[in-house]
Write a protein that holds these residues in place. Structure first.
Motif, PDB file in Angstrom:
ATOM      1  N   LEU A 139     -27.251 -10.288  -3.327  1.00 56.62           N
ATOM      2  CA  LEU A 139     -27.367  -9.778  -4.700  1.00 56.62           C
ATOM      3  C   LEU A 139     -28.763 -10.032  -5.257  1.00 56.62           C
ATOM      4  N   ALA A 140     -29.393 -11.101  -4.815  1.00 56.14           N
ATOM      5  CA  ALA A 140     -30.731 -11.418  -5.304  1.00 56.14           C
ATOM      6  C   ALA A 140     -31.734 -10.326  -4.944  1.00 56.14           C
ATOM      7  N   CYS A 141     -31.398  -9.536  -3.907  1.00 57.96           N
ATOM      8  CA  CYS A 141     -32.329  -8.465  -3.505  1.00 57.96           C
ATOM      9  C   CYS A 141     -32.535  -7.445  -4.620  1.00 57.96           C
ATOM     10  N   ILE A 142     -31.509  -7.238  -5.453  1.00 54.60           N
ATOM     11  CA  ILE A 142     -31.632  -6.204  -6.489  1.00 54.60           C
ATOM     12  C   ILE A 142     -32.721  -6.576  -7.509  1.00 54.60           C
ATOM     13  N   PRO A 143     -32.588  -7.743  -8.193  1.00 54.83           N
ATOM     14  CA  PRO A 143     -33.676  -8.078  -9.110  1.00 54.83           C
ATOM     15  C   PRO A 143     -35.000  -8.294  -8.388  1.00 54.83           C
ATOM     16  N   ALA A 144     -34.943  -8.775  -7.141  1.00 52.71           N
ATOM     17  CA  ALA A 144     -36.195  -8.980  -6.417  1.00 52.71           C
ATOM     18  C   ALA A 144     -36.921  -7.657  -6.218  1.00 52.71           C
ATOM     19  N   THR A 145     -36.157  -6.599  -5.892  1.00 52.58           N
ATOM     20  CA  THR A 145     -36.774  -5.280  -5.742  1.00 52.58           C
ATOM     21  C   THR A 145     -37.398  -4.841  -7.057  1.00 52.58           C
ATOM     22  N   GLY A 146     -36.652  -5.034  -8.128  1.00 53.05           N
ATOM     23  CA  GLY A 146     -37.170  -4.692  -9.453  1.00 53.05           C
ATOM     24  C   GLY A 146     -38.443  -5.449  -9.740  1.00 53.05           C
ATOM     25  N   PHE A 147     -38.440  -6.744  -9.380  1.00 49.82           N
ATOM     26  CA  PHE A 147     -39.605  -7.583  -9.613  1.00 49.82           C
ATOM     27  C   PHE A 147     -40.818  -7.036  -8.876  1.00 49.82           C
ATOM     28  N   MET A 148     -40.606  -6.693  -7.589  1.00 49.03           N
ATOM     29  CA  MET A 148     -41.710  -6.166  -6.775  1.00 49.03           C
ATOM     30  C   MET A 148     -42.277  -4.903  -7.403  1.00 49.03           C
ATOM     31  N   TRP A 149     -41.366  -4.027  -7.821  1.00 48.98           N
ATOM     32  CA  TRP A 149     -41.840  -2.781  -8.377  1.00 48.98           C
ATOM     33  C   TRP A 149     -42.645  -3.041  -9.652  1.00 48.98           C
ATOM     34  N   LEU A 150     -42.105  -3.934 -10.510  1.00 47.47           N
ATOM     35  CA  LEU A 150     -42.800  -4.253 -11.753  1.00 47.47           C
ATOM     36  C   LEU A 150     -44.180  -4.840 -11.463  1.00 47.47           C
ATOM     37  N   LEU A 151     -44.239  -5.621 -10.380  1.00 45.96           N
ATOM     38  CA  LEU A 151     -45.501  -6.254 -10.022  1.00 45.96           C
ATOM     39  C   LEU A 151     -46.581  -5.217  -9.726  1.00 45.96           C
ATOM     40  N   THR A 152     -46.162  -4.094  -9.112  1.00 46.95           N
ATOM     41  CA  THR A 152     -47.155  -3.067  -8.801  1.00 46.95           C
ATOM     42  C   THR A 152     -47.690  -2.398 -10.065  1.00 46.95           C
ATOM     43  N   ARG A 153     -46.967  -2.535 -11.176  1.00 42.45           N
ATOM     44  CA  ARG A 153     -47.425  -1.893 -12.408  1.00 42.45           C
ATOM     45  C   ARG A 153     -48.400  -2.767 -13.182  1.00 42.45           C
ATOM     46  N   VAL A 154     -48.557  -4.026 -12.760  1.00 40.26           N
ATOM     47  CA  VAL A 154     -49.355  -4.959 -13.559  1.00 40.26           C
ATOM     48  C   VAL A 154     -50.789  -4.467 -13.780  1.00 40.26           C
ATOM     49  N   PRO A 155     -51.518  -4.021 -12.731  1.00 39.81           N
ATOM     50  CA  PRO A 155     -52.944  -3.701 -12.948  1.00 39.81           C
ATOM     51  C   PRO A 155     -53.205  -2.691 -14.060  1.00 39.81           C
TER      52      PRO A 155
END
Lengths: 115, 770
Positions: free
Chosen positions: B32-48
């Motif tokens: 289940l942790a994979c779901i928020p982790a995926t979201g986290f990764m995607w959000l991370l790409t938006r940081v710059p």
């Protein structure tokens, strides 16, 4: 005339409320019957009773000629009479059935019977 | 729009959590942790490029009410969303092992993920109504999480307390949001912020600020609502870690930050926030010093940090806001870590009592290292991230005026924080090994220590290399909060200056307090019980409400039909009387002279029959009396032009008599069940009611509230419906639906009667067979 009807309705309502406040289930039915009459008369006379000709279009005519009684309260009361009959019929059966089971017509005995 | 899919994904994860758990209890947390982790990764790409391209999107939901599923994520929202998803993933993986074997674990994942999704909604929603929906969802789901050990009465009580306090704040917040919409003219938050509008001059401003602050303070556990937070420790440790670090309590702070441009800048805002913030900060710090329970200490330091955050938001200068953001981020990292390591300690040793925990470093070296790193960050030592935050706070204390007064308070809180950091991160692991613990300690599995390890290492990395990691995101977050361009430069070393001196002083004071820690412990318990605490005020109010509710129920819900009748009729009568007066007082025209002899006859028959009808003892008497009343009513119908009614009435009257006759020998005779006093009261009561009805009828004849449709029906009767009996046409044509309803009532009534009669005959048949 209107005052007379109003007084009659008031007396009917008072009698029905007095019956409803009794602890006997039989009196409850009486109260409901009387309340039905009171409300029907109330609606019937609410618009004022002026004319006594039924609101029926005469032969060979296409519109209603005054004077005539107001048709709308009559329609409403007709529905109300029938519905109050349904209610009374159900109440009589229910009271009878309750009496069968509880063996008492005191409403407050219901709380003790737990059935 | 992507943010919407992330929230939806987490919610779908919540839906499937129990199934996943059933299929693979071993790995469910990690899966289940994979779901928020995926979201986290995607959000991370938006940081710059978040500063120039905020994420947004909207789905129409309820446009008439101004409610849309619209999202807007700027740097502040993104930072919060990263914390929520990142720490959320770690918590999910961790609790997979922490609660291993717990029969309710599947449910736990559901609650946690719903909470995660709603928290994500709070920080990304762009619509005030949507924000409120998510805001309330966090309250509800945190209630379920705090009360997870629902078999314990204490746990339920504390969960309910959290729900009621935050729910109260939610109600205030709703009022604030609606007024804010009235004042600003829009439901969209980004629109409000972009227009650069300040409502400080608006008439609603005081109300809005008060309601907003109550909402934010209850959620973020500010004085005087702070008591629920330490009590929320009843939750499983991973929940505490999540609530305290990245979510729940930060929601209020987030909202204060978000609406700073709209609501802030006034002296009322500043004084309230700095005042309550500093009180909370000191209460949290001082109380924390006296605790020996690891989780309690952490809870009170959270309180202290929240106070400091609110204080900084109150100051509102760019440096203060930047410090708040640094503190918020740093706190999220180290607080989650320390909670998780204290959870490991609890899990592996069976206790959280500092007096029994010593020398664990031999048994659990990895946990000791992780907790040590987090504690150093919390203590604010260089080169950790916590140090940068603290330096930043010290560098704002020197603006002129009132702020100088705040500096000593912050220093004191920081000293205590330092001591408590060491108490939680060092004390359990160092010193002589004892064997005082319920379980013999050993190291936890990797799923439990990997998460906190990442977080604590991040605390070090952010401290060493702030320039390439967090600086730009925090900088643009500050920019997006204040809507003005601000540049911040973070580094560990600023040269020899006043903040550095203050830091050294803080560390010195902290070391002294840590050395003295045992002195504070002894007094903790008894003084807690004797003190007039807000917790007890809450209990008093709560019990008061319950008592009032019980008392009111006892009076209103007596169980006696007679009492219900009296209450209902009195209220109805009072309303009717009020309307009578409102419509111009009592009727004045009485016309009794135009009554014909037959009218008199009908009315007298009715009234005369009433006496035997209500007082008669024999069933037959009553039946005949009721028949006479019906006959009188029929007469009135005939006399006043209603032949249809008269016919129906006669038929119904006959049927009623038949029914009575069928039933009468199974019914009892009339008996009196009431006392003399009751009868007297009832006579007066029904007399008044009857008088009121009479007045009503008289009044009704002279009041016209709306034009009658009667004439319209008469005109249309023949031309449209081709019927000459207008009453019949109304019934079957114009108002056919009413008649339809009437028939349904009869049908239902006859079904009811049939059921009653059939059950009786069946019963009788069974009795015969026996």
């Amino acid at each position: 005339m209107n005052t007379l009807i109003a007084i009659t309705v008031g007396v009917l309502a008072a009698a029905s409320i007095y019956s409803l406040l009794r602890c006997s289930m039989m009196k409850l039915i009486v109260g409901i019957v009387l309340l039905g009459h009171a409300v029907n008369l109330l609606i019937f006379s609410a618009g004022g009773l002026r004319d006594s000709t039924p609101p029926i279009i005469a032969e060979n005519q296409e519109v209603l000629r005054p004077p005539h009684a107001d048709p709308l309260p009559q329609a409403l009361v007709l529905t109300a009479i029938v519905i109050s009959f349904g209610l009374i019929a159900f109440c009589i059966t229910l009271v009878q059935r309750t009496y069968d089971i509880v063996g008492d017509d005191d409403i407050n005995a219901l709380a003790r019977s737990d059935s | 729009m992507e943010i919407f899919w992330i929230i939806l994904g987490i919610l779908l994860g919540a839906l499937s959590a129990t199934t996943v758990h059933r299929v693979s209890a071993m790995y469910s947390g990690r899966l289940l942790a994979c779901i928020p982790a995926t979201g986290f990764m995607w959000l991370l790409t938006r940081v710059p490029d978040i500063h120039d391209h905020p994420l947004q999107g909207s789905i129409s939901w309820f446009p008439q009410l101004g409610a849309d599923l619209s999202f807007h994520v700027d740097a502040l929202g993104l930072l919060m969303a990263l914390l929520i998803t990142g720490i959320g993933a770690i918590i999910l993986a961790y609790s997979g092992d922490y609660l291993k074997g717990d029969s309710q674990q599947g449910r736990f994942f559901v609650f946690l993920m719903v909470f995660m999704a709603s928290m994500l909604g709070v920080v990304t929603a762009d619509n005030l109504i949507l924000l409120f929906v998510f805001w309330e969802l966090t309250s509800v789901s945190s209630y379920l999480l705090i009360g997870y050990y629902h078999e314990s009465a204490e746990s339920r009580w504390k969960a309910l307390q959290a729900l009621l306090v935050t729910g109260l704040g939610g109600a205030a917040m709703m009022g604030g949001l609606i007024l804010l919409n009235r004042a600003s003219g829009t439901w969209t938050i980004s629109e409000m912020l972009n227009s650069g509008l300040s409502i400080a001059e608006h008439a609603y401003y005081p109300a809005i600020v008060t309601l907003f602050i109550i909402g934010a303070f209850t959620k973020s556990a500010q004085f005087p609502f702070h008591f629920w937070l330490p009590n929320a420790m009843a939750a499983p440790t991973p929940v505490s870690a999540y609530l305290h670090s990245a979510t729940m309590v930060k929601a209020g702070v987030f909202l204060l930050l978000r609406f700073t441009p709209v609501l802030g800048g006034t002296s009322a805002w500043m004084i309230t926030l700095t005042g309550f913030g500093s009180i909370t900060m000191l209460i949290g710090a001082v109380n924390g010093l006296r605790q020996t329970d690891l989780k309690k200490i952490l809870a009170y330091t959270t309180l202290s940090v929240l106070g400091m955050l609110v204080l900084l938001i109150g100051l509102g200068t760019p440096t203060a806001i930047a410090s708040a953001m640094l503190l918020l981020t740093g706190h999220a990292l180290y607080k989650a870590t320390l909670f998780l390591t204290s959870g490991i300690i609890d899990h592996e040793t069976g206790t959280r009592d500092l007096q029994r925990l010593r020398g664990l470093r031999r048994a659990m070296p990895i946990t000791a290292a992780i907790a040590g790193l987090a504690a150093l960050s919390k203590a604010g030592l260089p080169p950790f991230f916590g140090f940068i935050g603290k330096e930043s706070i010290y560098s704002i204390g020197f603006a002129p005026g009132a702020m100088v007064a705040i500096l000593p308070m912050i220093m004191l809180a920081n000293m205590i924080m330092f001591a408590l950091a060491l108490s939680t991160g060092f004390h359990p692991f160092h010193g002589a090994v004892t064997s005082d613990t319920p379980k013999s300690p050993h190291e936890a599995g990797p799923a439990m220590y990997l998460g906190p390890l990442i977080l604590s290492v991040l605390g070090l990395v952010f401290g060493l290399l702030p320039g390439i990691t967090v600086e730009s995101l925090i900088g643009s977050a500050v920019t997006s909060i204040l809507s003005t361009e601000t540049d911040i430069h973070l580094s560990v070393w600023h040269g020899f200056n006043v903040p550095l001196l203050l830091s050294i002083a803080t560390i010195a004071g902290g070391v002294v307090l840590y050395r003295m820690r045992v002195c504070f412990w002894s007094k903790a318990d008894e003084s807690d019980r004797r003190r007039l605490s807000f917790d007890r005020i809450y209990t008093f109010i709560f019990n008061g409400f319950v008592a009032v509710a019980k008392c009111q129920t006892r009076i209103l819900q007596s169980g006696y039909l007679r009492n219900y009748f009296i209450i209902i009729l009195s209220v109805t009568g009072a309303m009717i009387a009020f309307n009578l007066i409102a419509l111009g007082g009592l009727p004045r025209t009485f016309n009794i002279r135009d009554a014909k002899i037959l009218d008199w006859a009908a009315c007298i028959i009715i009234m005369a029959s009433l006496y035997p009808a209500i007082f008669g003892r024999s069933r037959m008497t009553v039946l005949i009396a009721l028949g006479a009343v019906g006959f009188g009513v029929t007469m009135i119908f005939i006399l006043h032009g209603a032949p249809d009614l008269a016919i129906t009435q006669i038929v119904v009257e006959t049927l009623t008599v038949v029914l009575f006759m069928l039933a009468i020998y199974r019914l009892p005779n009339f008996r009196s069940h009431s006392t003399r006093n009751m009868r007297f009261f009832d006579s007066v009561f029904s007399g008044i009611a009857g008088l009121l009805v009479t007045l009503c009828v008289l009044k009704a004849q002279h009041v016209k509230l709306a034009p009658s449709v009667s004439n319209q029906y008469s005109e249309w009767s023949y031309s449209l419906a081709h019927g000459k009996n207008i009453v019949n046409v109304i019934l079957v044509d114009f108002r056919a639906l009413d008649t339809m309803g009437e028939i349904s009532v009869l049908a239902i009534s006859s079904i009811g009667i049939m059921t009653l009669v059939l059950t009786r005959t069946r019963k009788r048949r069974m009795e015969k067979q026996e």
